[in-house]
Design a protein around this motif. Structure first.
Motif, PDB file in Angstrom:
ATOM      1  N   GLN A   1       0.834  -1.194   0.000  1.00 50.45           N
ATOM      2  CA  GLN A   1       0.000   0.000   0.000  1.00 50.45           C
ATOM      3  C   GLN A   1       0.874   1.250   0.000  1.00 50.45           C
ATOM      4  O   GLN A   1       1.919   1.293   0.644  1.00 50.45           O
ATOM      5  CB  GLN A   1      -0.905   0.036   1.231  1.00 50.45           C
ATOM      6  N   PHE A   2       0.406   2.261  -0.769  1.00 53.20           N
ATOM      7  CA  PHE A   2       1.097   3.544  -0.803  1.00 53.20           C
ATOM      8  C   PHE A   2       0.244   4.608  -0.137  1.00 53.20           C
ATOM      9  O   PHE A   2      -0.987   4.485  -0.061  1.00 53.20           O
ATOM     10  CB  PHE A   2       1.363   3.974  -2.261  1.00 53.20           C
ATOM     11  N   LYS A   3       0.877   5.667   0.303  1.00 52.30           N
ATOM     12  CA  LYS A   3       0.134   6.836   0.747  1.00 52.30           C
ATOM     13  C   LYS A   3      -0.536   7.463  -0.482  1.00 52.30           C
ATOM     14  O   LYS A   3      -0.052   7.292  -1.604  1.00 52.30           O
ATOM     15  CB  LYS A   3       1.061   7.839   1.426  1.00 52.30           C
ATOM     16  N   LYS A   4      -1.629   8.156  -0.248  1.00 46.58           N
ATOM     17  CA  LYS A   4      -2.407   8.714  -1.349  1.00 46.58           C
ATOM     18  C   LYS A   4      -2.190  10.228  -1.461  1.00 46.58           C
ATOM     19  O   LYS A   4      -1.978  10.919  -0.462  1.00 46.58           O
ATOM     20  CB  LYS A   4      -3.900   8.450  -1.120  1.00 46.58           C
ATOM     21  N   ASP A   5      -2.273  10.732  -2.686  1.00 46.18           N
ATOM     22  CA  ASP A   5      -2.253  12.183  -2.871  1.00 46.18           C
ATOM     23  C   ASP A   5      -3.674  12.715  -2.702  1.00 46.18           C
ATOM     24  O   ASP A   5      -4.606  11.960  -2.397  1.00 46.18           O
ATOM     25  CB  ASP A   5      -1.655  12.563  -4.229  1.00 46.18           C
TER      26      ASP A   5
ATOM     27  N   GLY B   1      -6.419  10.946  -4.414  1.00 49.37           N
ATOM     28  CA  GLY B   1      -6.628   9.539  -4.117  1.00 49.37           C
ATOM     29  C   GLY B   1      -5.735   8.593  -4.882  1.00 49.37           C
ATOM     30  O   GLY B   1      -5.967   7.384  -4.878  1.00 49.37           O
ATOM     31  N   ASN B   2      -4.705   9.132  -5.549  1.00 49.41           N
ATOM     32  CA  ASN B   2      -3.781   8.288  -6.304  1.00 49.41           C
ATOM     33  C   ASN B   2      -2.603   7.861  -5.427  1.00 49.41           C
ATOM     34  O   ASN B   2      -2.182   8.591  -4.531  1.00 49.41           O
ATOM     35  CB  ASN B   2      -3.246   9.048  -7.522  1.00 49.41           C
ATOM     36  N   ASP B   3      -2.064   6.672  -5.723  1.00 46.40           N
ATOM     37  CA  ASP B   3      -0.877   6.213  -5.012  1.00 46.40           C
ATOM     38  C   ASP B   3       0.293   7.147  -5.266  1.00 46.40           C
ATOM     39  O   ASP B   3       0.489   7.626  -6.390  1.00 46.40           O
ATOM     40  CB  ASP B   3      -0.487   4.807  -5.482  1.00 46.40           C
ATOM     41  N   ILE B   4       1.077   7.402  -4.211  1.00 43.22           N
ATOM     42  CA  ILE B   4       2.295   8.201  -4.351  1.00 43.22           C
ATOM     43  C   ILE B   4       3.464   7.232  -4.440  1.00 43.22           C
ATOM     44  O   ILE B   4       3.816   6.597  -3.441  1.00 43.22           O
ATOM     45  CB  ILE B   4       2.495   9.161  -3.168  1.00 43.22           C
ATOM     46  N   PRO B   5       4.079   7.072  -5.609  1.00 40.73           N
ATOM     47  CA  PRO B   5       5.176   6.110  -5.764  1.00 40.73           C
ATOM     48  C   PRO B   5       6.297   6.350  -4.750  1.00 40.73           C
ATOM     49  O   PRO B   5       6.707   7.488  -4.519  1.00 40.73           O
ATOM     50  CB  PRO B   5       5.677   6.374  -7.196  1.00 40.73           C
ATOM     51  N   GLY B   6       6.749   5.269  -4.138  1.00 40.27           N
ATOM     52  CA  GLY B   6       7.855   5.363  -3.192  1.00 40.27           C
ATOM     53  C   GLY B   6       7.441   5.649  -1.765  1.00 40.27           C
ATOM     54  O   GLY B   6       8.221   5.398  -0.831  1.00 40.27           O
ATOM     55  N   GLN B   7       6.234   6.157  -1.553  1.00 40.58           N
ATOM     56  CA  GLN B   7       5.789   6.472  -0.201  1.00 40.58           C
ATOM     57  C   GLN B   7       4.911   5.327   0.317  1.00 40.58           C
ATOM     58  O   GLN B   7       3.686   5.376   0.276  1.00 40.58           O
ATOM     59  CB  GLN B   7       5.046   7.813  -0.164  1.00 40.58           C
ATOM     60  N   PHE B   8       5.593   4.316   0.813  1.00 42.12           N
ATOM     61  CA  PHE B   8       4.919   3.102   1.268  1.00 42.12           C
ATOM     62  C   PHE B   8       4.264   3.302   2.631  1.00 42.12           C
ATOM     63  O   PHE B   8       4.739   4.080   3.461  1.00 42.12           O
ATOM     64  CB  PHE B   8       5.921   1.947   1.374  1.00 42.12           C
ATOM     65  N   ILE B   9       3.173   2.588   2.848  1.00 37.50           N
ATOM     66  CA  ILE B   9       2.638   2.408   4.198  1.00 37.50           C
ATOM     67  C   ILE B   9       3.281   1.124   4.701  1.00 37.50           C
ATOM     68  O   ILE B   9       2.904   0.016   4.297  1.00 37.50           O
ATOM     69  CB  ILE B   9       1.097   2.303   4.195  1.00 37.50           C
ATOM     70  N   TYR B  10       4.299   1.285   5.550  1.00 39.01           N
ATOM     71  CA  TYR B  10       5.141   0.149   5.905  1.00 39.01           C
ATOM     72  C   TYR B  10       4.425  -0.841   6.818  1.00 39.01           C
ATOM     73  O   TYR B  10       3.549  -0.484   7.601  1.00 39.01           O
ATOM     74  CB  TYR B  10       6.439   0.641   6.548  1.00 39.01           C
ATOM     75  N   GLY B  11       4.847  -2.093   6.698  1.00 40.32           N
ATOM     76  CA  GLY B  11       4.232  -3.187   7.438  1.00 40.32           C
ATOM     77  C   GLY B  11       5.059  -3.639   8.622  1.00 40.32           C
ATOM     78  O   GLY B  11       5.620  -2.822   9.349  1.00 40.32           O
ATOM     79  N   PRO B  12       5.160  -4.957   8.811  1.00 39.26           N
ATOM     80  CA  PRO B  12       5.843  -5.496  10.000  1.00 39.26           C
ATOM     81  C   PRO B  12       7.352  -5.296   9.930  1.00 39.26           C
ATOM     82  O   PRO B  12       7.910  -4.931   8.889  1.00 39.26           O
ATOM     83  CB  PRO B  12       5.484  -6.982   9.954  1.00 39.26           C
TER      84      PRO B  12
END
Length: 479
Positions: free
Chosen positions: A315-319, A322-333
Motif C-alpha cells: 500500500q502507498f500513501k495517497k495524494d 486519491g492516487n498512489d504516491i510512488p515510493g511512499q509506502f505504508i510500511y508493514g511489519p
C-alpha cells in the motif's frame, strides 16, 4: 507529588461524609447476588477504591458478606518490574487479610494468552512497536484477558458489577465517558461493550487530594503502609496506568506506571526517574525501550520495516486525488532480520539485569513465548535455518527443551539450494518458501482441501520488490 497533594481543589469530603460512601456501597452490595469485579492495578486510585469498599463491607455482619468480590489484577507480562513487585506483595496481603478477616475478597490475576503476548506479536509476527495510531497491544494484553474473566462470571451469574477506580477530574474525556453511560437514579453505569456488565465508580467525584487524604489517613485493611505507595510515586514521578476494560480507556501520560516497553510515549519518564533514584539495573530495559521507539521514527521505517503489510499487500500513501504516491509506502511489519536483532537485544537485556540482585528473579521473555516465536518463524517466516535456538544459545549459553517437528523441517542447506534456483528463475524466495511450507503442513492428512485455500492466499499476496511496486505505481499514474 507534594505539589499535587497541596492543590487547592474543593474536596468531596466538604460535601459528603465518608459514612455516606460506606452506606451507598453496603446498599448496592446487598441489593442482589451479582458478583463484583474490582479492577486493581496497585496504583493510588484503584487502591483507594478497594480500600473504600473493604471498609464499607467490614461494617456488615459476617453472614451478610457472602457475595464474592473478585479483585482482578492484569499482568501484561511486560509490566514495570518495580511496580510489579509492589503489586504482587499487595495482592498476597489482600488474599491473606481477606481470609483472616472473613471478608469476601478473592484475588484473581489475569494474563494474556501466549499467542497474544507482546513479544510473540512483536518479535514473532513482526508487529511494529505500538504507537498512538496503532495501539495493538491494549486489546491483546489488557482487554481480552480481563473480558475473558468477566464473561466467565456472566455465564455463571447472568450479570456482574465491575468496580473501577476512575475519577471525573482526571480529564474532560473521562468525565464525559462516565456521564454518558450513567443509569438514571442509580450509582451504576452501563458497560460500553458488555450488555450483561454494569460499572460502579465509587470515587468518581474524588480529586487527587481526596485520594491521598483517604489513603494516608485511613489505615490499609490488608496491612500495607500507603506511605510506601506515596514514596513509590515520588521516586518514579508517576501517574498510575489505568485498569483497562475497553478501548475507551485513554493511554496514560508520559510519566506513568505500566508496561516498560511502551512506545506510545516518547520517553518513559517513570523508568528514567527510577534509574536516577538508584535503580540502575533498569537501564537495559530503558535502552531496549528507546531502541523500539527509534524504529517508529518516520525516516527510520524503511530500515526496520517491510514494504509489504502483514496481509502481504503493498500500500502507498495517497495524494489529494486519491492516487498512489510512488515510493511512499505504508510500511508493514518488522523485517525478519530486525525481529532477530530485537530478540538478541532482549536476551542480552535479560542476561544483564539478572546479574544484579534486584533483577535476578526476572525473565523478560518466557520460555513459552520463545517456543511460540520459533514456531511462527518456521511456519510463517520461512526460517529453515531454525534461527531462534541458535540465537538463544549464542546469548545465554544454555538451551531450552526445543520441540522437534515430526514432519521434518527444511534445512539451511535446502534454503541455499532454493535461493540459487529462485535467483536463476527470478522468482521471490519467500513466495516459494511459503508454498513449500503450506504443502509440508498438510503432509499425512487424509483431507488436503485446506492446502488449496493456503496456496490461493499466498498467491494473492503482492510479491513485487519495492522498486517494482514503485514503478508500477508510476505507470498507473499515466492513465
Amino acid at each position: 507529588m507534594a505539589s499535587e497533594i497541596s492543590s487547592c481543589e474543593s474536596s468531596i469530603f466538604e460535601h459528603k461524609d465518608i459514612e455516606e460512601f460506606y452506606q451507598e456501597i453496603k446498599n448496592l452490595y446487598l441489593r442482589d447476588n451479582r458478583p463484583w469485579i474490582i479492577g486493581y492495578s496497585g496504583g493510588k486510585d484503584s487502591t483507594a477504591t478497594l480500600q473504600l469498599i473493604w471498609h464499607a463491607l467490614a461494617k456488615l455482619a459476617p453472614e451478610k458478606r457472602e457475595k464474592r468480590v473478585y479483585v482482578v489484577s492484569s499482568d501484561t507480562l511486560v509490566e514495570n518490574p518495580v511496580m510489579m513487585d509492589y503489586l504482587n506483595n499487595s495482592l498476597q496481603k489482600i488474599n491473606d487479610a481477606s481470609i483472616q478477616q472473613k471478608m469476601p475478597f478473592q484475588v484473581v490475576a489475569v494474563k494474556p494468552e501466549i499467542e497474544d503476548s507482546f513479544w510473540v506479536n512483536l518479535i514473532g509476527k513482526g508487529y511494529p512497536a505500538p504507537s498512538k495510531s496503532f495501539r495493538w497491544c491494549t486489546e491483546r494484553l489488557k482487554i481480552r484477558p480481563t473480558n475473558r474473566f468477566i464473561l466467565d462470571q456472566v455465564a455463571e451469574y447472568g450479570e456482574v458489577i465491575i468496580v473501577l477506580g476512575v475519577r471525573k477530574s482526571e480529564s474532560a474525556n473521562r468525565e464525559q465517558t462516565i456521564n454518558l453511560h450513567k443509569i438514571n437514579d442509580s450509582p451504576l453505569s452501563r458497560h460500553t461493550h458488555l450488555p450483561q456488565a454494569y460499572v460502579y465508580t465509587p470515587i468518581e467525584d474524588f480529586n487527587v487530594n481526596d485520594v491521598w487524604d483517604f489513603l494516608l489517613n485511613k489505615e490499609s485493611p490488608w496491612g500495607v503502609d500507603n506511605r510506601d505507595l506515596l514514596t513509590l510515586y515520588e521516586d518514579a514521578s508517576a501517574a498510575e496506568s489505568p485498569f483497562v476494560i475497553d478501548d475507551t480507556t485513554p493511554p496514560a501520560g508520559n510519566s506513568r506506571f505500566g508496561c516498560w516497553v511502551c512506545t506510545v510515549v516518547t520517553k518513559d519518564k517513570t523508568m528514567e526517574s527510577l534509574i536516577e533514584k538508584g535503580e540502575d539495573w533498569l537501564k537495559p530495559l530503558n535502552e531496549l525501550r528507546n531502541f523500539l521507539s527509534e524504529t517508529q521514527i518516520l525516516e527510520n521505517k524503511p530500515k526496520f520495516r517491510d514494504h509489504r503489510r502483514l496481509n502481504g499487500k503493498i500500500q502507498f500513501k495517497k495524494d489529494k486525488n486519491g492516487n498512489d504516491i510512488p515510493g511512499q509506502f505504508i510500511y508493514g511489519p518488522y523485517k525478519f532480520e530486525i525481529c532477530k536483532e530485537i530478540l538478541r537485544k532482549l536476551l542480552k537485556a535479560q542476561k544483564e539485569i539478572q546479574k544484579s540482585e534486584s533483577g535476578s528473579k526476572y525473565n523478560l521473555i518466557l520460555p513459552e513465548e520463545l517456543h511460540e516465536i520459533r514456531r511462527i518463524w518456521q511456519m510463517e517466516k520461512g526460517d529453515w535455518g531454525d534461527s531462534l535456538p541458535k540465537i538463544y544459545k549464542e546469548i545465554t549459553g544454555t538451551d531450552l527443551d526445543w520441540i522437534k517437528d515430526d514432519l521434518g523441517m527444511f534445512t539451511k542447506k535446502d534454503q541455499k539450494i532454493l535461493e540459487e534456483i529462485c535467483l536463476k528463475h527470478e522468482i521471490p524466495l519467500r513466495l516459494v518458501s511459503k508454498l513449500l511450507e503450506a504443502e509440508r503442513q498438510v503432509q499425512g492428512m487424509s483431507r488436503r482441501s485446506s492446502v488449496h485455500i493456503k496456496i490461493e492466499s499466498i498467491l494473492s499476496e503482492d510479491w513485487h520488490t519495492k522498486e517494482e511496486a514503485s514503478q508500477k505505481a508510476k505507470e498507473n499514474q499515466k492513465y
